[in-house]
Design an enzyme around this catalytic site. Structure first.
Site: not given
Length: 279
Positions: A7, A252, A255
């Site tokens: 990702s 998170d 990312h």
């Protein structure tokens, strides 16, 4: 241009799409039930930008009720490449290999369809070979495949490991990334698992580059590791979901969803491509 990986690579691709979409709306040639291939074709420029969702690069499967007591376990076939990308990759002029963080998940390793060990699998009588063994073998197999493809003539870029910035805990045990400013160079250093993944990439890249040159192939290192180490402020942290969301969600710090840091990757890549045209 093709991206192979997880990702984080997809975030990179979305940033490039936004840049190109300012001048033309691409034709969407995506396929797969779960977004395995995201492909945008810019007709005016005869340019295709594709992302092959292949978090392990090699063939893999998720196994539930596997007897390990840990829920989902991934079987990784370290000597078999993921056909999601091997079937189409030879037609691309630029290929970016990008994978890493998925290898931290529990996995069993297979070679010649025989289980040889695992990483954090908790299976009886199975040796723990660590995540680094699986990662090194997968990177090695990927480069061997690219170097061995008869019709592949493209330039391969290895995008180096993108470190996370969890503090005061891991991703699932209270870790966070509340910082709002970049680190100074003397405030942090690459260490632990991130350093080990990075060293593996450098080792395998060097060997693959030497082998590729025998066939006239070009391999380039898109090294973003140490630059991104200094950007703990670039993650969504707690802001990746609605503040009133009642579900249990993790911060998170992996990312790159904020403007700035990941755009630098595009600047690096564009400069490297321009340098190729001058050589």
């Amino acid at each position: 241009m093709a991206f192979l990986g997880d990702s984080v690579a997809r975030n990179h691709m979305q940033s490039l799409i936004c840049l190109l979409s300012r001048v033309e709306y691409p034709k969407d040639d995506s396929s797969g039930d779960h977004g395995e291939l995201t492909s945008k074709h810019y007709i005016t420029y005869n340019f295709t930008l594709a992302n092959f969702w292949s978090p392990y690069l090699v063939k893999y499967e998720k196994v539930q009720n596997n007897g390990s007591g840990i829920g989902n376990l991934f079987n990784l076939y370290l000597d078999e490449l993921d056909e999601e990308w091997t079937r189409k990759i030879s037609e691309f002029d630029y290929v970016i290999v990008s994978a890493g963080h998925w290898f931290a998940l529990p996995a069993a390793f297979y070679i010649n369809r025989e289980r040889i060990g695992c990483h954090s699998c908790k299976l009886e009588n199975v040796s723990d070979l660590t995540t680094f063994y699986g990662y090194q073998m997968a990177i090695r197999s990927t480069f061997e495949a690219l170097n061995g493809m008869e019709n592949y003539k493209g330039i391969t870029y290895l995008r180096t490991f993108s470190p996370s910035h969890f503090e005061n805990g891991t991703w699932d045990h209270g870790g966070h990334c509340h910082r709002t400013k970049p680190y100074k160079r003397n405030e942090t250093t690459l260490e632990g698992d991130s350093l080990k993944y990075y060293i593996i990439q450098l080792e395998e890249f060097k060997k693959a580059k030497e082998e590729g040159e025998k066939r006239g192939l070009k391999h380039r290192l898109l090294d973003i590791t140490r630059v991104m180490l200094l950007r703990p402020d670039g993650h969504p942290d707690t802001h990746g979901h609605w503040i009133h969301d009642q579900r249990i969600l993790h911060n998170d710090c992996l990312h790159w969803c904020l403007p700035g840091p990941i755009d630098t990757w595009n600047d690096f890549l564009l400069h490297m491509i321009q340098m190729e045209s001058k050589s």
